[in-house]
Scaffold this active site. Structure first.
Site, short mmCIF file in Angstrom:
data_model
loop_
_atom_site.label_atom_id
_atom_site.label_comp_id
_atom_site.label_asym_id
_atom_site.label_seq_id
_atom_site.Cartn_x
_atom_site.Cartn_y
_atom_site.Cartn_z
N CYS A 150 62.67 60.77 45.72
CA CYS A 150 63.43 59.89 46.92
C CYS A 150 63.27 58.33 46.54
CB CYS A 150 62.81 60.12 48.41
SG CYS A 150 63.72 59.15 49.61
N GLY A 161 58.31 48.80 53.19
CA GLY A 161 56.90 48.99 54.00
C GLY A 161 55.86 49.81 53.06
N CYS A 185 59.94 64.68 53.33
CA CYS A 185 60.87 63.62 54.10
C CYS A 185 62.15 64.24 54.60
CB CYS A 185 61.08 62.61 53.00
SG CYS A 185 61.74 62.93 51.30
#
Length: 331
Positions: free
Chosen positions: A50, A77, A152
């Site tokens: 990803c 982040g 995810c």
């Protein structure tokens, strides 16, 4: 993250929010590949894909086509650090975060130098507690948000349900590795991975998956998984992505075989002349080494890069000296 939270954070900060649709790219570049790897009997890591293929791949492509290189840096982040030298053409280095538990360099180790050179990680020098304190002080609506876990793209869907939806069921034998005795039956080898303990439909355990035969749809198990005579510290990697350079073999090399704080000391030997393949011997056994996983290499706190594990249990001596023959042939 919940889009409503994003909207509120951007509103409070006075920042314009644009949502970039990358669902198709995510399916084509991550999910489809992961399904194919599982079907082949390997253990993929969708989160690594990803990052390299979507967050810092397809997203970069979107910016190039829609924003005309308007932005110098992309903020993320992730808990990781980027080290830049005084010379702007000097390669950037990916460094461990101080929070060993939250460090995410493992998930970023397949990014290229070109991808990393545009990134900044504002949280990289902070630990999770400090980040939550800052979020609380700023009154952010997501200040108490629970940490995300799991694969995810699954969300609340169980891994077994996702696999069954895409690969179905294929009943096969569960065989004890030491005796060759058929102990029971499973619903498909793709529901199991090496080192797995939970979810094995047998009594008298604990049982551990030791290997899978994808051609005969056979899962092998053992109750003696941690026996001292079972070496689970050898593997090979190919087509390695070195972010800056290969490791200096005169110095200690460290390795992660999954996300988390565990860093193994290891011996590394190049298996080809261009140093894109390695044979690795960890300092101790790891219960979950499996082909398809990523191994990530470090030296002095710097993430050097990563490669996909190709084979496990291969003798270090069998492949470790092959680079010498290849190098000599070039001289």
């Amino acid at each position: 993250m919940n889009v409503q939270w994003l909207m509120q954070v951007c509103k409070d900060a006075g920042v314009e929010l644009h949502v970039v649709p990358l669902t198709d790219e995510y399916w084509d570049r991550v999910v489809a590949h992961s399904i194919a790897e599982i079907k082949a009997g390997r253990t993929p890591n969708p989160d690594i894909l990803c990052n390299s293929r979507v967050k810092f791949g397809a997203f970069y492509e979107y910016l190039a086509s829609h924003q005309d290189h308007k932005f110098d840096r992309i903020a993320s982040g992730h808990y990781a650090r980027i080290i830049r030298g005084d010379d702007p053409v000097e390669p950037v280095r990916l460094a461990l975060a101080p929070d060993a538990v939250k460090d995410q360099t493992y998930f970023l180790a397949h990014l290229t130098q070109a991808q990393l050179s545009r990134v900044i990680f504002p949280l990289g020098s902070l630990n999770k507690g400090e980040v939550r304190a800052l979020a609380k002080a700023a009154g952010l609506p997501n200040q108490a948000r629970r940490d995300s876990q799991g694969i995810c793209f699954l969300g609340k869907v169980k891994f077994s349900e996702f696999v069954e939806q895409h690969l179905g069921v294929w009943p096969g034998c569960i065989i004890e590795e030491e005796t060759g005795e058929v102990l029971g039956y499973h619903q498909g080898f793709w529901f199991h991975t090496v080192g797995q303990r939970r979810g094995i439909p047998l009594n008298g355990g604990p049982w551990y998956v030791t290997q899978k035969d994808v051609h005969t749809n056979t899962v092998y198990v053992s109750r003696n998984y941690y026996s001292v005579d079972k070496k689970r510290n050898l593997f090979t990697c190919e087509n390695i992505n070195w972010i800056t350079r290969p490791p200096d073999l005169a110095s200690q090399v460290m390795c992660k075989v999954r996300h988390g704080p565990v860093l193994y000391k290891c011996d590394v030997s190049f298996t080809n002349a261009d140093q894109s393949g390695v044979a690795v011997r960890l300092e101790c056994n790891d219960q979950g080494l499996a082909s398809g996983q990523y191994a990530v290499f470090y030296q002095n706190g710097i993430c050097l890069g990563s490669g996909v594990i190709q084979t496990t249990g291969v003798s270090y001596a069998e492949v470790g000296s092959s680079v010498d023959d290849q190098t000599n042939a070039l001289l």
